[in-house]
Design an enzyme around this catalytic site. Structure first.
Site, short mmCIF file in Angstrom:
data_model
loop_
_atom_site.label_atom_id
_atom_site.label_comp_id
_atom_site.label_asym_id
_atom_site.label_seq_id
_atom_site.Cartn_x
_atom_site.Cartn_y
_atom_site.Cartn_z
N GLN A 493 0.82 -1.22 0.00
CA GLN A 493 0.00 0.00 0.00
C GLN A 493 0.85 1.26 0.00
O GLN A 493 0.34 2.35 -0.23
CB GLN A 493 -0.98 -0.01 1.18
CG GLN A 493 -0.41 0.40 2.53
CD GLN A 493 0.30 -0.73 3.24
OE1 GLN A 493 0.91 -1.58 2.62
NE2 GLN A 493 0.24 -0.74 4.56
N GLY A 494 2.15 1.12 0.26
CA GLY A 494 3.03 2.27 0.18
C GLY A 494 3.22 3.01 1.49
O GLY A 494 3.63 4.17 1.51
N SER A 495 2.94 2.35 2.62
CA SER A 495 3.04 3.04 3.91
C SER A 495 4.47 3.45 4.23
O SER A 495 4.69 4.52 4.80
CB SER A 495 2.47 2.17 5.03
OG SER A 495 3.11 0.92 5.07
N LYS A 715 -6.27 11.00 5.48
CA LYS A 715 -6.88 9.84 6.14
C LYS A 715 -6.72 8.63 5.24
O LYS A 715 -6.12 8.73 4.17
CB LYS A 715 -8.35 10.11 6.46
CG LYS A 715 -9.24 10.41 5.26
CD LYS A 715 -10.66 10.74 5.72
CE LYS A 715 -11.47 11.41 4.63
NZ LYS A 715 -12.76 11.94 5.13
N GLY A 716 -7.25 7.50 5.67
CA GLY A 716 -7.01 6.23 4.98
C GLY A 716 -7.66 6.14 3.62
O GLY A 716 -8.61 6.86 3.32
N GLY A 718 -7.03 2.78 1.53
CA GLY A 718 -6.82 1.46 0.93
C GLY A 718 -8.09 0.71 0.52
O GLY A 718 -8.06 -0.13 -0.35
N GLU A 719 -9.20 1.03 1.16
CA GLU A 719 -10.43 0.26 0.89
C GLU A 719 -11.48 1.07 0.15
O GLU A 719 -12.45 0.52 -0.36
CB GLU A 719 -11.04 -0.19 2.23
CG GLU A 719 -10.11 -1.02 3.08
CD GLU A 719 -10.50 -0.99 4.55
OE1 GLU A 719 -10.83 -2.04 5.07
OE2 GLU A 719 -10.49 0.11 5.15
#
Lengths: 765, 289, 175
Positions: A493-495, A715-716, A718-719
């Site tokens: 995911q590239g964190s 903010k997130g 990925g989903e």
């Protein structure tokens, strides 16, 4: 401070290429898959062939006799080192190896260890087991009242306070029942002019990370090192320590790169078996699943969602009732959290005064289900956005216009009572309308009479999993170079890159110059897990705080070393001045836990149920072959509110990747079961999207937004692009050929049969 | 799958001798892509594999004789067929089919002989070669014989090849003005095995269809000739109604199976549509020439 | 494949000689071992067994300059052959043009499938120096990326085609 005056570019918002790129393209990135240790034994698992049964006997003698076999262990052997060998994040329901009974076809019953993996595989085929078969239950709705009970007694793990009331409950498959009540649903429905009620179902699917699950446990004198492809090293350490009755510091968990996770490698999977086998054998043991066996390890919940809505004469939603049944399979894994944390979003991003939700986590005799990219949200959006589309059509209102009248805007409270702050539902909706030129009704028409064009859209939202903790350490060396220690797992995911950007922004260095220490619980501090799109927000804050802490300490050191406020200095000057040579470190620590208030157990209400909301939607244009039911996606538009992107390019890849994964779950992926046996557990018969399945055009749009409590407004993500895909396609199919599918996957056959049924109905046949 | 013998005979005769046994655990290995899959999934446990790779030198030629017959050595890889100029000129359908047959790596390794001898009804090559009236030249302990590809299959994963018999080459007759089409239908991903394969070859003369070949595969237990549909077409003017009828007749005569690709009822419907479309496409090609 | 003769019959375990990324190697190989097993024994991990059925492409290697699935190739059969893996592409640590294009376009996420895509792209560009998008999709249809970085992969192939140093030199690169 002005550490690098020449560095004027901001690091946040820059599309820094992935830091690990060169290792990955050269085949040299380290995965547990690659790891070999001296004296290492390969494990092969012998699995149950019945869906539900009492174990009468297990005969491992032939396997044990085979040349090259070092050990064969069963549940009884495991008990010699772990008296109560049951694990799991929500319930302690999963035995390391089956004890007394088996709960699904594929449950681990015994394990063979050999130096040669081919020997282990061959020996495992020599093991036999006898079972007294018990009645089994496979369907989630039947499981509510079935006489077949998967577990004799429920054993909540105690990790989550809201499951404690279930302790000791018997004769039920309901691992969690979650209820929410808002307003007065009965009165709401009584006032409604129209009431609509539908049922939608989703199928069981699997994550299929291309690096199949793998763990290597390495026993030492009084410690154990667990190298594992895991999304949650901190959880693995705590859970293994609990099983062994050891303090945490005797268990070291190390995670290099992950070849995909998507929720499959969460909490605890192979680690308990690898650890027990290694301790029993006194040698390193590698448990490495072939592709097939992943299908017996963790899957995505099949579900049934009954949804009922009351609407007034102006097309305003007055009341909604949601009844969701989650097919958790034989072990609860994190299913109860899916049931609750996703359950409370079941009414959709709509402003409805009167809402009731009943959401049930059910045990069945299928392979276990857990988290998969979206944590239940795609199943819910599939239902509520199909339902919304039906209502709009039945009322003769344009589907986007219908949503405009009903979406949550301007900090209005969602069903739990938590306001939708920094949630750009309207912006996402309008962006989809704009991209699709919805109002001007731009519709392609095919010259081919066997083709019909259709378009559809859907929007959804998700809360973050809370309350959860992240800790980060920023270590500045005496030459000023920076290392970031964190337990977030970069599974693609590239964190690593995004976190390096945060450190770089604060310490005024280039993101490319920040080194990341991959999870190693001896070195990297606690993080709840890499899941639910939580890392950018939670770990992002922890990393920000750690970097700020390091910066403050550097500034204090500068003061102490006599630099004035306006002086220009480099960190190495400080260390040199203090220690007289290149020596020392400055260590910054950051810990973050967001604000959260538990919902009222009676009605599910809370004014702070999540620290942030994720909003996503998808628009689809497609063309249906009316003679075969095949359809081709001409254009797929993913729109997301993800706050301010830290790395726009990686964010875009996340959006298109997530939408493609959901496209597979929508169009063809399906675990087929026959009496509980998965009949297509291989990529030959469980097909995942390939490059030819990519729509003719994929567009990803990020709406202008700022998450006010997020790190740098982020903010997130990925989903987010999974939410709307399934219903957008179903809605477009309806638009094209007038049939409504209520069960995934949307295969050509399903489309064809629905068209045929409709024709039959029309012609009275 | 441990402990088997892997032998590499240098000549076809030696290979035949090694394979002339009743032992079902002795099998030939050419490209290996299919056998390896069967071994890995435990369906097949060999005691001896007879690798034909050393025969590649002598049996992978693509030649054209003076009567226009194309000969393809059995050890020719599918990729070599795909990229052969001779094949492109004399059997242009073959390279076209290759583009969607399995994947590049399989085509690089798999051989024409292997693809025909495997007997999996989901293979694309058998119906195509059958529609082209191709024959295999099989060599066995008792000598050589020619078998039409149309007659090669006895059942599911079962050929008419005898003990010790190996396909040495494939012979494809000249096109004689016929147009051939293969339509592959997948029901899951685009790169999937076919749920249905339909191959046809049509030749027209004096306004009517004179030469008609029509085969279905994948949806059936073995590759199937659609004889009634062929008969319905032969000698008639190729009008839309006729093609439609042929599709319907094909759907009636073919015995389809239920499997993970779809129900029998659905596949019957697909046969009707895809047969009609294949016929249309072949005629269209003809009129473009 | 042009390989050496293998005459003796008791062929369960056999010593083979082959060239690996340009260097002569010898290994004792059992009949059941596949090429990925052999490469792993030689500490090369770029070719990875994932689906185990030749369908995902993670194990793509070049044998005599032809892309094959390592997991479906019996290792004994590479006796006398020339094997190239992803590890042989970068010279003295400098990434080659295909690898660089994958980085430039961000054409991967978890990276597990990436070596396979890189190797396939090499073969594709050898066959079709300037492939169209349909040709790229067709050629790479046997490689799976669960992270679905497909749009970026298509761009990476196009970029690699543009940045290819010297077509003649590349064709001879593995010779």
């Amino acid at each position: 401070m002005n550490i690098r005056p020449e560095l004027t570019n901001h690091q946040i918002g820059r599309s820094v290429p992935r830091l690990e790129g060169p290792e990955k393209v050269s085949g040299r990135a380290s995965y547990v898959h690659n790891l070999k240790l001296p004296g290492m034994l390969y494990a092969k698992i012998f699995r149950s062939t019945v869906a539900h049964g009492r174990i009468l006997s297990i005969d491992v003698s032939a396997a044990r006799m085979m040349e090259g076999v070092e050990h064969v262990f069963t549940g009884e052997d495991v008990k010699t080192i772990v008296p109560n060998p049951y694990f799991g994040p929500a319930f302690h329901d999963q035995p390391v190896l089956a004890i007394d009974k088996v709960h699904f076809v594929g449950e681990p019953v015994a394990v063979v260890l050999a130096r040669d993996p081919y020997v282990a595989a061959e020996a495992a085929q020599l093991i036999t087991a006898e079972y007294e078969e018990l009645p089994a239950v496979f369907d989630e709705v039947e499981a509510m009242h079935s006489k077949a009970v998967v577990h004799e007694e429920l054993k909540p793990a105690g990790t989550f306070p809201d499951l404690k009331h279930l302790a000791g409950r018997k004769d039920t498959n309901i691992a969690l029942d979650y209820h929410l009540r808002r307003g007065d649903p009965v009165a709401g429905f009584a006032q409604a002019v129209h009431v609509f009620e539908h049922e939608f179902r989703t199928q069981q699917v699997m994550h299929v990370p291309l690096e199949p699950m793998v763990t290597l446990a390495e026993p030492h004198h009084n410690t154990i090192i667990i190298h594992t492809a895991s999304q949650s090293p901190s959880f693995v350490r705590i859970e293994i320590a609990r099983l062994l009755g050891w303090p945490e510091n005797r268990v070291q968990v190390k995670v290099p790169h992950l070849g995909g996770g998507f929720g499959a490698k969460l909490y605890i999977k192979l680690e308990a078996l690898a650890a027990c086998a290694a301790l029993l054998a006194g040698a390193p043991v590698k448990v490495m699943l072939p592709m097939e066996e992943q299908f017996y390890t963790i899957t995505k919940h099949a579900s049934t969602f009954r949804i009922k809505s009351g609407v007034d004469h102006e097309g305003r939603l007055l009341a909604r009732h949601c009844e969701v049944y989650w097919n958790g399979g034989a072990f609860a894994d994190i299913g109860p959290r899916v049931t609750q944390k996703s359950g409370f979003t079941a009414p959709g991003p709509y402003d409805i005064d009167n809402v009731s939700i009943d959401s049930y986590a059910l045990y069945t005799n299928r392979p276990p289900a857990g988290a998969l990219r979206g944590f239940g949200i795609p199943q819910l959006v599939w239902a509520y956005e199909s339902h919304t589309d039906i209502i709009a059509h039945e009322l003769g209102i344009d589907p986007i216009e219908f949503r405009r009248r009903n979406i949550l805007r301007d900090d209005r409270p969602q069903a739990t009572g938590t306001p939708m702050t920094d949630a750009a539902v309207d912006a996402v909706l309008e962006k989809i309308a704009e991209c699709m030129q919805w109002e001007s009704g731009s519709r392609r028409k095919s010259d081919d009479p066997t083709k019909r064009f259709g378009r559809g859209m859907a929007i959804g939202f998700k809360a973050s999993i809370s309350p959860t903790t992240s800790v980060a350490v920023v270590n500045v060396a005496a030459d000023g170079s920076v290392v970031l220690q964190l337990s977030t797992v970069d599974m693609g995911q590239g964190s690593d890159t995004a976190m390096a950007q945060i450190v770089a922004e604060i310490l005024e260095v280039a993101a490319e110059d920040v080194r990341i220490v991959h999870p190693d619980t001896d070195v990297t501090p606690y993080d709840m897990a890499t899941l639910g799109s939580r890392s950018t927000f939670h770990m992002g804050h922890a990393v920000r705080l750690a970097a700020e802490d390091a910066k403050r300490k550097l500034e204090e050191l500068a003061h102490a070393m006599g630099f004035t406020d306006h002086a220009v200095w480099q960190p190495r000057d400080l260390f040199r001045r203090k220690y007289g040579m290149q020596a020392g470190n400055v260590i910054g620590v950051g810990t973050f836990i967001p604000e959260y208030r538990s919902p009222d157990p009676e009605n599910g209400q809370s004014d702070k149920v999540t620290p942030f909301w994720m909003i996503g939607g998808t628009g689809v244009e497609l063309e249906v072959d009316v003679e075969t039911g095949h359809f081709r996606i001409l254009r797929m538009i993913n729109v997301a509110d993800l706050g301010t992107p830290l790395n726009p390019r990686i964010v875009e890849t996340q959006l298109s990747g997530a939408s493609m994964m959901q496209l597979g779950f929508t169009m063809f992926e399906e675990m087929r079961l026959d009496a509980g046996q998965v009949t297509n557990a291989s990529l030959a018969d469980y097909k995942i999207p390939g490059i030819q399945d990519v729509p003719d055009a994929i567009e990803n749009e990020i709406v202008a937004a700022h998450q006010s409590n997020g790190p740098f407004g982020a903010k997130g993500v990925g989903e987010t692009a999974t939410f709307g895909v399934s219903p957008a396609i179903a809605n477009a199919l309806f638009d094209a050929v007038g049939v409504r599918l209520t069960q995934l996957p949307l295969t050509p056959e399903a489309v064809f049969m629905a068209m045929r049924a409709k024709e039959g109905a029309a012609s009275g046949v | 799958m441990r402990g088997f013998e892997l032998v590499r005979p240098a000549t076809l005769e030696e290979a035949i001798r090694l394979l002339d046994t009743d032992d079902p655990t002795v099998r030939p290995l050419s490209g290996g892509t299919a056998i390896m899959q069967m071994m890995k999934t435990g369906i097949f446990k060999p005691s001896r594999l007879v690798s034909l790779s050393s025969l590649a030198g002598d049996h992978s030629a693509i030649t054209l004789d003076d009567k226009g017959f194309l000969s393809i050595g059995a050890m020719t890889t599918l990729a070599a067929v795909e990229h052969s100029q001779v094949v492109l000129q004399h059997a242009p359908l073959l390279p076209k089919v290759m583009k969607r047959l399995a994947n590049v790596r399989v085509r690089n390794a798999a051989t024409v002989g292997g693809a025909l001898a495997h007997g999996d009804p989901h293979m694309d090559l058998p119906p195509v070669l059958a529609a082209l009236d191709a024959e295999v030249i099989a060599q066995g302990p008792g000598g050589q014989r020619r078998i039409p590809v149309a007659d090669l299959y006895a059942g599911y994963f079962e050929t008419v090849l005898q003990r010790g018999e190996i396909i040495a080459s494939v012979s494809v007759p000249p096109r004689n003005g016929c147009n051939s089409v293969y339509r592959k239908t997948t029901t899951r991903t685009a790169d999937d095995w076919p749920a249905l394969g339909v191959a046809t070859s049509l030749g027209r003369g004096e306004g009517v269809l004179q030469h008609v070949r029509l085969f279905a595969s994948a949806a059936t237990e073995r590759m199937t000739r659609l004889g009634s549909a062929e008969a319905h077409l032969r000698g008639n003017r190729p009008e839309a109604k006729l093609l439609e009828e042929a599709g319907r007749i094909a759907a009636q005569e073919v015995e389809v199976i239920d499997d993970a690709h779809g129900s029998a009822a659905y596949k019957v419907a697909l046969v009707a549509v895809q047969v009609r479309r294949a016929l249309h496409e072949a005629l269209q090609q003809g009129s473009e020439q | 494949m042009v390989c050496n003769d293998m005459n003796d019959k008791a062929a369960v375990v056999r010593r083979i000689r082959f060239r690996l990324n340009g260097r002569q190697r010898e290994a004792q190989v059992a009949s059941h071992e596949n090429l990925v097993d052999l490469l792993v024994r030689l500490d090369l991990f770029g070719a990875r067994e994932s689906c185990g059925q030749g369908l995902c492409g993670c194990c793509t290697v070049l044998v005599d300059d032809i892309a094959v699935s390592g997991c479906l190739t019996l290792a004994q059969l590479v006796d006398g052959c020339e094997v190239h893996t992803v590890e042989g592409l970068a010279e003295k640590g400098k990434l080659d043009f295909v690898q660089q294009a994958f980085i430039d376009e961000g054409a991967f996420q978890c990276g597990f499938c990436t070596p396979g895509f890189v190797m396939m792209t090499h073969e594709l560009l050898k066959r079709i120096p300037e492939p169209s998008e349909p040709e790229i999709r067709e050629y790479l249809s046997g490689n799976l990326c669960r992270c679905a970085a497909y749009p970026e992969i298509i761009r990476a192939v196009q970029t690699a085609a543009r940045n290819r140093p010297d077509p003649a030199g590349v064709a001879g690169e593995h010779a």
